[in-house]
Design a protein around this motif. Sequence first.
Motif, PDB file in Angstrom:
ATOM      1  N   ASP A 113      -9.940  -8.155 106.773  1.00 58.06           N
ATOM      2  CA  ASP A 113      -9.507  -7.923 105.399  1.00 58.06           C
ATOM      3  C   ASP A 113      -8.054  -7.456 105.442  1.00 58.06           C
TER       4      ASP A 113
ATOM      5  N   ASP B  67      -6.465 -12.568 101.254  1.00 59.14           N
ATOM      6  CA  ASP B  67      -6.770 -11.280 101.869  1.00 59.14           C
ATOM      7  C   ASP B  67      -7.842 -11.390 102.940  1.00 59.14           C
TER       8      ASP B  67
ATOM      9  N   ASN C  26      -6.069  -6.593 103.153  1.00 61.79           N
ATOM     10  CA  ASN C  26      -5.781  -5.454 102.288  1.00 61.79           C
ATOM     11  C   ASN C  26      -6.084  -4.135 102.990  1.00 61.79           C
TER      12      ASN C  26
END
Length: 212
Positions: free
Chosen positions: A118, A108, A120
């Motif tokens: 990131d 991630d 995510n």
Amino acid sequence: LYGLTETTINLAHYPWQKGVSEVDCQGGLLPVGRFFSNVSYLDEGPESQELCLAGKQVFSGYLETSEEVRERNQQLFLKKNGLSYLKTGDLYVKDGQGVLHIIGRCDDQVKINGHRVDLNKVRQVFEHESRCLEALVLVLDDKEGHKILVGFLKGEGYDVNAIQQALAELLPSYERLSAIFVMDNYPYLVSGKVDRLALCDYANATFHDERF
């Protein structure tokens, strides 16, 4: 309790103590706690690192004997200190009391144009704008070896141009998707998880010449 699909149901424990445990939680997540005595994990310093596990409760690999599965098994394990460690993909840090905390996933976090991204977070924005609960964001290398982000949507009826326009308004340039691939279905591993390597191979094979 902390356990993985590739292990028995529980490898570690964390006893909740009112008035103390609330402080131990990081990002709203309970600590992993401490592992049982028959479980070993790699500890290579105070920095965040991938959680790698060994012991009788950790499986030794998938049973299917195809070449693809044998390659997956090799990728899953790390040989060190005379043991075979399962690479969980979880990132952890250990606090001053020896308690482990999961802080994210190895896959991630990626650097793009010098910026730490990131995946995510990008996926959540992509999921919201596409209204696809199974939206995925993965990393590819372009022909110069630079990291780029690509998105995958499962199903049909998506307005890809509208989604890209919305992402351009919400995300900085280094977090935007270089391409969005719409697929009838995703490839899956024998474990039932999405085969992300196969998705990357599909993206490269399909669009390499004209886009990358």
